[in-house]
Scaffold this active site. Structure first.
Site: not given
Ligand code: 5GP
Length: 126
Positions: A110, A104
């Site tokens: 999310h 994460q």
């Molecule tokens: P995690 O690894 O926390 O499950 O996923 C975070 C997600 O957020 C990643 O897929 C990454 O590409 C996305 N993400 C990170 N920063 C931004 C942003 O500023 N805008 C958008 N639309 N997505 C983001």
């Protein structure tokens, strides 16, 4: 850098800033409980993030602290977004990373919504 799913909520995290309108996003849907927008680095033809409007670090935090109405509203919002994107017939995958082992990166709960192609195995080697 992976984050702990147990940390206190950080109001400076990127999704909090998107919710406050400080950073733009490509919005797909918004209702009382959720905001959905395209991931900035998509990993499937459709890759949308659905986030609750409340201040929750992770799915674990959401399950522990959110009101029943928030949980119901958010769960329905995820399915609504999939339907709006035309993914119900072809199918789709939802996924939520919690903490270090899951990688994460953003400490606001999310759900990733993937679709638009065969998605392969659930867990890929690095
Ligand atoms: P995690 O690894 O926390 O499950 O996923 C975070 C997600 O957020 C990643 O897929 C990454 O590409 C996305 N993400 C990170 N920063 C931004 C942003 O500023 N805008 C958008 N639309 N997505 C983001």
């Amino acid at each position: 850098m992976p984050v702990s799913g147990l940390d206190p909520y950080d109001d400076a995290n990127i999704f909090a800033r998107i919710l406050r309108g400080e950073i733009p996003c490509r919005k797909v849907h918004e209702d009382n409980w959720a905001l959905a927008f395209h991931d900035i680095a998509p990993q499937a033809p459709t890759h949308v993030l659905v986030i609750p409007k409340g201040r929750y670090v992770s799915q674990a935090d959401f399950a522990a602290r959110a009101a029943d109405a928030e949980i119901a509203g958010f769960t329905r919002a995820v399915a609504t977004v999939a339907r709006m994107l035309g993914l119900e017939a072809s199918g789709y995958r939802t996924l939520s990373n919690v903490g270090i082992d899951a990688g994460q990166e953003v400490p606001h709960y999310h759900v990733h919504l993937f679709g638009g192609a065969k998605l392969g195995r659930m867990i890929q080697p690095d």
